[in-house]
Design a protein around this motif. Structure first.
Motif, PDB file in Angstrom:
ATOM      1  N   HIS A  66      40.376 -34.882  78.438  1.00 19.43           N
ATOM      2  CA  HIS A  66      40.165 -33.828  77.705  1.00 19.43           C
ATOM      3  C   HIS A  66      41.546 -33.146  77.354  1.00 19.43           C
ATOM      4  O   HIS A  66      41.503 -32.492  76.326  1.00 19.43           O
ATOM      5  N   GLU A  67      42.507 -33.566  78.208  1.00 19.43           N
ATOM      6  CA  GLU A  67      43.810 -32.888  77.874  1.00 19.43           C
ATOM      7  C   GLU A  67      44.987 -33.808  78.326  1.00 19.43           C
ATOM      8  O   GLU A  67      44.800 -34.235  79.586  1.00 19.43           O
ATOM      9  N   ASP A  93      39.090 -28.323  81.261  1.00 17.02           N
ATOM     10  CA  ASP A  93      38.578 -27.844  80.211  1.00 17.02           C
ATOM     11  C   ASP A  93      37.778 -28.772  79.086  1.00 17.02           C
ATOM     12  O   ASP A  93      38.478 -29.670  78.740  1.00 17.02           O
ATOM     13  N   THR A  94      36.633 -28.675  79.029  1.00 16.52           N
ATOM     14  CA  THR A  94      36.175 -29.925  78.330  1.00 16.52           C
ATOM     15  C   THR A  94      35.598 -29.296  76.931  1.00 16.52           C
ATOM     16  O   THR A  94      35.001 -30.012  75.992  1.00 16.52           O
ATOM     17  N   SER A  95      36.379 -28.448  76.140  1.00 12.07           N
ATOM     18  CA  SER A  95      36.179 -28.125  74.805  1.00 12.07           C
ATOM     19  C   SER A  95      36.811 -29.084  73.793  1.00 12.07           C
ATOM     20  O   SER A  95      36.545 -29.138  72.688  1.00 12.07           O
ATOM     21  N   THR A  96      37.805 -29.931  74.377  1.00 11.74           N
ATOM     22  CA  THR A  96      38.325 -30.989  73.460  1.00 11.74           C
ATOM     23  C   THR A  96      38.042 -32.186  73.927  1.00 11.74           C
ATOM     24  O   THR A  96      38.061 -32.344  75.146  1.00 11.74           O
TER      25      THR A  96
END
Length: 197
Positions: A82-83, A63-66
């Protein structure tokens, strides 16, 4: 004839029930034997995308949103974290991407595999990644499965082409719940503090 008929019905019903049970079992639980790296049911607490990618030698898709950290490495390669997620099973799974923003292909260093011969024999991986808990003065290494394979992305190409990315994951034992930040260390990149979610 009256005696045989109920027995035949019972046998046919039992056979149908057994067949339906086997089909249901295969449909619901067939993918869990792979163990370790791939299955959305978190047999090894690794996300489904990560597990199938590791088993098939492909890229993971984090997930590249963060973005927790962006590290600059040698010859322009970047590592984006990212996580770093704490799982119920007592693990921490780190996900990210290697990015090659340059105009030239990047050859992946053998040091990314780590120093263990058994692990290096499994092919390309990021088994050299470690997490350091400065508070508890402990270092955490990538976990291994029962066949000594690292619980991380494996089998990827030895080159990252110009403008390409390589998604990765790595799973570690979780530090105590009181530890919320660890230092990520990986060959060729500076150390980076990352927050565990």
């Amino acid at each position: 004839m009256n005696i045989r008929h109920p027995r035949t019905v019972r046998r046919t019903g039992a056979a149908a029930l057994l067949t339906a049970t086997l089909i249901f079992t295969a449909a619901c639980g067939g993918g869990e034997e792979a163990g370790g790296q791939e299955g959305g049911n978190k047999q090894s607490s690794v996300p489904a995308a990560n597990q199938s990618s590791a088993a098939e030698g492909g890229q993971t898709l984090p997930d590249t949103s963060t973005v927790l950290a962006t590290l600059k490495g040698e010859r322009g390669i970047e590592m984006v974290i990212h996580e770093a997620k704490r799982d119920d099973g007592g693990f921490v799974t780190v996900q990210g991407q290697f990015k090659n923003p340059t105009g030239q292909s990047y050859t992946v260093p053998i040091q990314w595999n780590g120093l263990e011969k058994d692990v290096a024999a499994q092919g390309n991986s990021v088994a050299a990644m470690t997490l350091v808990d400065s508070k508890e003065k402990k270092r955490y290494y990538v976990l291994r499965d029962t066949d000594n394979r690292p619980l991380t992305t494996t089998g990827y190409s030895s080159r990252i082409g110009a403008g390409e990315t390589l998604g990765f994951f790595a799973q570690f034992p979780a530090p105590p719940t009181s530890t919320t930040t660890v230092d990520l260390q990986f060959p060729g990149f500076p150390n980076a503090p990352i927050e565990i979610s």
